[in-house]
Motif scaffolding. Structure first.
Motif, PDB file in Angstrom:
ATOM      1  N   PRO A 136      -4.572  39.656  46.980  1.00 38.33           N
ATOM      2  CA  PRO A 136      -4.452  38.218  47.251  1.00 38.33           C
ATOM      3  C   PRO A 136      -3.180  37.610  46.670  1.00 38.33           C
ATOM      4  O   PRO A 136      -2.611  36.672  47.245  1.00 38.33           O
ATOM      5  CB  PRO A 136      -5.691  37.625  46.574  1.00 38.33           C
ATOM      6  CG  PRO A 136      -6.658  38.751  46.491  1.00 38.33           C
ATOM      7  CD  PRO A 136      -5.835  39.960  46.264  1.00 38.33           C
ATOM      8  N   LEU A 137      -2.716  38.156  45.533  1.00 45.88           N
ATOM      9  CA  LEU A 137      -1.503  37.622  44.912  1.00 45.88           C
ATOM     10  C   LEU A 137      -0.266  37.998  45.720  1.00 45.88           C
ATOM     11  O   LEU A 137       0.651  37.178  45.892  1.00 45.88           O
ATOM     12  CB  LEU A 137      -1.387  38.151  43.475  1.00 45.88           C
ATOM     13  CG  LEU A 137      -2.605  37.886  42.567  1.00 45.88           C
ATOM     14  CD1 LEU A 137      -2.365  38.470  41.185  1.00 45.88           C
ATOM     15  CD2 LEU A 137      -2.893  36.396  42.477  1.00 45.88           C
ATOM     16  N   VAL A 138      -0.240  39.229  46.226  1.00 41.78           N
ATOM     17  CA  VAL A 138       0.881  39.646  47.074  1.00 41.78           C
ATOM     18  C   VAL A 138       0.867  38.860  48.383  1.00 41.78           C
ATOM     19  O   VAL A 138       1.916  38.411  48.882  1.00 41.78           O
ATOM     20  CB  VAL A 138       0.818  41.164  47.341  1.00 41.78           C
ATOM     21  CG1 VAL A 138       1.876  41.585  48.366  1.00 41.78           C
ATOM     22  CG2 VAL A 138       1.000  41.939  46.043  1.00 41.78           C
ATOM     23  N   GLU A 139      -0.324  38.672  48.947  1.00 41.88           N
ATOM     24  CA  GLU A 139      -0.444  37.918  50.199  1.00 41.88           C
ATOM     25  C   GLU A 139       0.031  36.470  50.011  1.00 41.88           C
ATOM     26  O   GLU A 139       0.720  35.899  50.876  1.00 41.88           O
ATOM     27  CB  GLU A 139      -1.900  37.952  50.654  1.00 41.88           C
ATOM     28  CG  GLU A 139      -2.115  37.469  52.086  1.00 41.88           C
ATOM     29  CD  GLU A 139      -2.596  36.031  52.112  1.00 41.88           C
ATOM     30  OE1 GLU A 139      -2.563  35.429  53.200  1.00 41.88           O
ATOM     31  OE2 GLU A 139      -2.997  35.524  51.050  1.00 41.88           O
ATOM     32  N   ASN A 140      -0.299  35.863  48.843  1.00 45.54           N
ATOM     33  CA  ASN A 140       0.177  34.508  48.550  1.00 45.54           C
ATOM     34  C   ASN A 140       1.699  34.475  48.391  1.00 45.54           C
ATOM     35  O   ASN A 140       2.356  33.506  48.805  1.00 45.54           O
ATOM     36  CB  ASN A 140      -0.475  33.979  47.274  1.00 45.54           C
ATOM     37  CG  ASN A 140      -1.863  33.427  47.530  1.00 45.54           C
ATOM     38  OD1 ASN A 140      -2.236  33.176  48.670  1.00 45.54           O
ATOM     39  ND2 ASN A 140      -2.639  33.256  46.463  1.00 45.54           N
ATOM     40  N   ALA A 141       2.244  35.526  47.757  1.00 43.85           N
ATOM     41  CA  ALA A 141       3.693  35.578  47.559  1.00 43.85           C
ATOM     42  C   ALA A 141       4.434  35.615  48.898  1.00 43.85           C
ATOM     43  O   ALA A 141       5.518  35.043  49.042  1.00 43.85           O
ATOM     44  CB  ALA A 141       4.058  36.788  46.712  1.00 43.85           C
ATOM     45  N   VAL A 142       3.820  36.286  49.898  1.00 41.27           N
ATOM     46  CA  VAL A 142       4.434  36.346  51.225  1.00 41.27           C
ATOM     47  C   VAL A 142       4.206  35.035  51.976  1.00 41.27           C
ATOM     48  O   VAL A 142       5.147  34.391  52.466  1.00 41.27           O
ATOM     49  CB  VAL A 142       3.870  37.528  52.039  1.00 41.27           C
ATOM     50  CG1 VAL A 142       4.400  37.492  53.480  1.00 41.27           C
ATOM     51  CG2 VAL A 142       4.240  38.844  51.379  1.00 41.27           C
ATOM     52  N   LYS A 143       2.943  34.644  52.047  1.00 45.24           N
ATOM     53  CA  LYS A 143       2.566  33.496  52.882  1.00 45.24           C
ATOM     54  C   LYS A 143       3.179  32.194  52.388  1.00 45.24           C
ATOM     55  O   LYS A 143       3.711  31.398  53.175  1.00 45.24           O
ATOM     56  CB  LYS A 143       1.043  33.395  52.914  1.00 45.24           C
ATOM     57  CG  LYS A 143       0.520  32.234  53.755  1.00 45.24           C
ATOM     58  CD  LYS A 143      -0.997  32.213  53.722  1.00 45.24           C
ATOM     59  CE  LYS A 143      -1.547  31.005  54.480  1.00 45.24           C
ATOM     60  NZ  LYS A 143      -3.030  30.934  54.403  1.00 45.24           N
ATOM     61  N   GLN A 173      -8.446  31.666  41.921  1.00 47.19           N
ATOM     62  CA  GLN A 173      -9.622  31.361  41.097  1.00 47.19           C
ATOM     63  C   GLN A 173     -10.576  32.543  41.040  1.00 47.19           C
ATOM     64  O   GLN A 173     -11.095  32.904  39.978  1.00 47.19           O
ATOM     65  CB  GLN A 173     -10.353  30.134  41.647  1.00 47.19           C
ATOM     66  CG  GLN A 173      -9.655  28.813  41.401  1.00 47.19           C
ATOM     67  CD  GLN A 173     -10.455  27.647  41.964  1.00 47.19           C
ATOM     68  OE1 GLN A 173     -11.506  27.843  42.549  1.00 47.19           O
ATOM     69  NE2 GLN A 173      -9.941  26.448  41.791  1.00 47.19           N
ATOM     70  N   ILE A 174     -10.812  33.142  42.195  1.00 47.61           N
ATOM     71  CA  ILE A 174     -11.754  34.269  42.248  1.00 47.61           C
ATOM     72  C   ILE A 174     -11.203  35.471  41.485  1.00 47.61           C
ATOM     73  O   ILE A 174     -11.926  36.141  40.735  1.00 47.61           O
ATOM     74  CB  ILE A 174     -12.058  34.633  43.710  1.00 47.61           C
ATOM     75  CG1 ILE A 174     -12.797  33.480  44.393  1.00 47.61           C
ATOM     76  CG2 ILE A 174     -12.896  35.910  43.783  1.00 47.61           C
ATOM     77  CD1 ILE A 174     -13.028  33.682  45.869  1.00 47.61           C
ATOM     78  N   ALA A 179      -2.088  51.255  47.117  1.00 47.39           N
ATOM     79  CA  ALA A 179      -2.106  51.803  48.484  1.00 47.39           C
ATOM     80  C   ALA A 179      -2.546  50.738  49.477  1.00 47.39           C
ATOM     81  O   ALA A 179      -2.034  50.645  50.598  1.00 47.39           O
ATOM     82  CB  ALA A 179      -3.041  53.013  48.537  1.00 47.39           C
ATOM     83  N   HIS A 180      -3.503  49.912  49.075  1.00 49.69           N
ATOM     84  CA  HIS A 180      -3.978  48.811  49.917  1.00 49.69           C
ATOM     85  C   HIS A 180      -2.849  47.799  50.153  1.00 49.69           C
ATOM     86  O   HIS A 180      -2.631  47.327  51.287  1.00 49.69           O
ATOM     87  CB  HIS A 180      -5.170  48.150  49.234  1.00 49.69           C
ATOM     88  CG  HIS A 180      -5.872  47.157  50.085  1.00 49.69           C
ATOM     89  ND1 HIS A 180      -6.400  45.988  49.586  1.00 49.69           N
ATOM     90  CD2 HIS A 180      -6.142  47.124  51.412  1.00 49.69           C
ATOM     91  CE1 HIS A 180      -6.968  45.302  50.557  1.00 49.69           C
ATOM     92  NE2 HIS A 180      -6.819  45.975  51.685  1.00 49.69           N
ATOM     93  N   ILE A 181      -2.128  47.480  49.082  1.00 51.86           N
ATOM     94  CA  ILE A 181      -1.008  46.543  49.205  1.00 51.86           C
ATOM     95  C   ILE A 181       0.076  47.119  50.104  1.00 51.86           C
ATOM     96  O   ILE A 181       0.674  46.411  50.933  1.00 51.86           O
ATOM     97  CB  ILE A 181      -0.428  46.227  47.803  1.00 51.86           C
ATOM     98  CG1 ILE A 181      -1.452  45.468  46.969  1.00 51.86           C
ATOM     99  CG2 ILE A 181       0.855  45.419  47.919  1.00 51.86           C
ATOM    100  CD1 ILE A 181      -1.039  45.312  45.524  1.00 51.86           C
ATOM    101  N   ALA A 220     -12.252  37.066  54.107  1.00 49.76           N
ATOM    102  CA  ALA A 220     -12.189  36.068  55.170  1.00 49.76           C
ATOM    103  C   ALA A 220     -10.888  35.282  55.110  1.00 49.76           C
ATOM    104  O   ALA A 220     -10.345  34.864  56.130  1.00 49.76           O
ATOM    105  CB  ALA A 220     -13.372  35.115  55.061  1.00 49.76           C
ATOM    106  N   GLN A 221     -10.364  35.090  53.877  1.00 47.88           N
ATOM    107  CA  GLN A 221      -9.096  34.395  53.742  1.00 47.88           C
ATOM    108  C   GLN A 221      -7.945  35.220  54.304  1.00 47.88           C
ATOM    109  O   GLN A 221      -7.015  34.705  54.909  1.00 47.88           O
ATOM    110  CB  GLN A 221      -8.813  34.102  52.267  1.00 47.88           C
ATOM    111  CG  GLN A 221      -9.539  32.883  51.721  1.00 47.88           C
ATOM    112  CD  GLN A 221      -8.931  32.471  50.396  1.00 47.88           C
ATOM    113  OE1 GLN A 221      -8.815  33.286  49.485  1.00 47.88           O
ATOM    114  NE2 GLN A 221      -8.535  31.223  50.305  1.00 47.88           N
TER     115      GLN A 221
END
Length: 569
Positions: free
Chosen positions: A467-474, A524-525, A428-430, A374-375
């Motif tokens: 989520p870590l890659v998404e945070n690095a971009v966002k 956290q998750i 592959a997802h990343i 959802a995030q």
């Protein structure tokens, strides 16, 4: 010769009492050498009683008493140790002293010494790890023989006048040595037989309990339902050999195996008053058909004649249901199965609670995955559609390629039931995610992958890196005025005691602010799921050099993942 027969006759009464006492719970501590206070107290009470009885059963001879008192003193020492032997001997000696006679003092001293002798032999065998020898009738025979010789010697040394003491010893020495030695051997034989019965009973109980536990492990992890309880009931029925086995919840029969299965049908409401009483009062109900009447409430011609109903008690004394063991009318419950039923109830209660815990953990994991999805989904989908809309006019082929990457990304997100993937699948997802982001940022974003090939088939929890890659971009490279760079690194660390895997996601923005005990929800998750899988010493750590770089570091041991469903590459 007449005195020997008289003593043996008195000894018979003595041993009958010992045999009858062996049927009571008071006798059980005598079959072990534990050194516990309860065991020593039981030895003192029982053998002090036999010391006193030995004196009362004795025969009056020349102002003295020929008796079997020494058996109690020596046996107390052999089974209870020096302190107990001394206490038993002293108790028996004081009692003998109160009865008077010219040998009263000598008998009080000798009885105390006999108890102490038995205790010394006890210590000798215990120190050498030869506890089983204490229970040998031959040892009791020899120790009692030596004790009686010691008693006769003390009588000669202490009792006065000496001539009368010598005459007494000549009359009673041989009969008392023979009678008491044989009596001690027979007494120890009774204890040895009772010990063998207890051990056989315990072995049978343990064997059945272990087989049931081994066969039933994990069955109730799928839930407390008709399918799982039927399997459990079948196992208990096969291992115990009872007439029938039933498992209920608080309202209805969950499973029934055995005699009467034509009318005790799973899914039907509980009709037995015994079952309702066990649930309501949280107590074991044994309806043997004699003292407590039992009649099947479903069919008047039911062949079952007795029932043992044990409540399944969960956390906070909540009754989850019952387990019921039945026997037909022509057969009584064995004591083994009655005690086994109580143990099975505890086993099943724990398994039900474990199953509920696993179910809750699974639901929590699924909720965490959905929260991560959802995030990611809303803002990523919005940005992706805007990017594709901008690309579609000038480069339709590129737009089609981006749509494929986007569909691949969301297809992976929709697989809610997958809890673990290989690092190859995670990469592959990343990649599918970054292809869209690279199109969005054009030449302002650079991505490098450097992962050791040997790590590609290592399994990690789903959504570990994304989520870590998404945070690095966002929160990182998207805020830069200059070109951004993201590195995804993976290597094996071999210089530690335990080989470890290290995964790094590094950006060149350095915007992340490290706060003690505070991280983003997604982080956290990720950290929690890694710790649950590999242990508290592993997980996610964040390092930031402001304006230079931000590093998300994941570490875990290079071994099979624990507590997570595995998926082959």
């Amino acid at each position: 010769m007449e005195l020997i027969f008289s003593l043996l006759q008195q000894l018979s009464v003595y041993l009958v009492i010992a045999y009858l006492l062996s049927k009571t719970p008071l006798f059980m501590p005598l079959t072990t050498v534990s050194g516990h206070f309860s065991q020593r107290l039981a030895c003192y009470v029982v053998f002090s009683l036999f010391c006193v009885l030995g004196t009362y059963f004795g025969l009056a001879i020349e102002n003295a008493i020929a008796n079997t008192r020494a058996i109690g003193a020596v046996m107390g020492g052999l089974l209870g140790g020096p302190l107990v032997g001394f206490a038993v001997g002293l108790t028996g000696g004081i009692h003998r002293y109160t009865m008077g006679g010219f040998t009263d003092t000598a008998c009080a001293i000798s009885t105390t010494a006999e108890g102490l002798l038995g205790g010394i032999i006890h210590s000798y065998y215990v120190r050498r790890g030869l506890v089983d020898k204490i229970f040998k009738p031959s040892v009791a025979f020899v120790v009692l023989l030596a004790a009686e010789v010691m008693q006769m010697t003390i009588i000669l040394l202490v009792a006065q006048p000496f001539e009368q003491a010598l005459h007494l010893v000549k009359a009673i020495a041989l009969p008392m040595i023979i009678a008491n030695s044989i009596g001690a051997a027979l007494f120890m034989s009774i204890i040895q037989d009772r010990k063998a019965i207890y051990e056989k009973y315990s072995a049978a109980f343990s064997s059945k309990a272990l087989k049931i536990a081994e066969r039933s492990v994990g069955i109730l992890s799928s839930g407390f339902n008709q399918q799982s309880t039927k399997k459990i009931a079948q196992i208990i029925y096969e291992e115990t050999g009872v007439g029938a086995v039933s498992i209920t919840d608080r309202e209805k029969i969950m499973a029934f195996i055995g005699i009467g299965d034509d009318h005790h049908l799973p899914g039907t409401p509980i009709s037995s008053e015994c079952t309702r009483q066990a649930i309501q009062n949280r107590e074991l109900i044994y309806a043997d058909g004699y003292e407590v009447a039992y009649q099947c409430s479903l069919h008047e011609k039911c062949k079952l004649g007795s029932a043992l109903v044990i409540p399944l008690v969960g956390g906070e004394d909540e009754v989850l249901g019952t387990i019921k063991l039945y026997e037909p009318k022509q057969k009584l419950f064995s004591t083994l199965n009655r005690h086994l039923g109580e143990g099975l109830a505890k086993l099943l209660s724990n398994q039900i609670l474990t199953g509920r815990y696993i179910e809750q953990q699974t639901l929590l994991t699924q909720a965490e995955l959905r929260l991560l999805q959802a995030q990611v989904n809303p803002h990523f989908l919005f940005n992706s559609l805007n990017t594709i809309s901008a690309v579609i006019r000038r480069d339709p082929d590129k737009a089609r390629e981006l749509i494929q990457h986007l569909s691949q990304f969301f297809r992976r997100n929709l697989k809610h039931n997958i809890e673990s993937v290989t690092i190859k699948e995670e990469l592959a997802h990343i990649t599918a995610y970054l292809e869209v982001e690279l199109a969005r940022f054009s030449d302002r974003l650079e991505v490098d992958f450097e992962v050791d090939p040997e790590l590609l088939n290592v399994v990690v929890p789903t959504f570990t890196l994304q989520p870590l890659v998404e945070n690095a971009v966002k929160h990182g490279t998207s805020t830069l005025l200059h070109n951004g760079r993201i590195q995804v690194l993976g290597r094996v660390i071999t210089d530690a005691a335990q080989p470890m895997v290290e995964l790094l996601v590094i950006d060149n923005a350095g915007n992340y602010i490290v706060k003690e005990n505070e991280t983003g929800l997604g982080q956290q998750i990720v950290d929690k799921r890694l710790k649950n899988a590999f242990g508290q010493s592993y997980g996610l750590q964040m390092f930031c050099e402001k304006g230079v770089s931000c590093t998300a570091q994941i570490t875990f041991p290079l071994l099979e993942i624990k507590g997570v469903n595995k998926k082959n590459a």
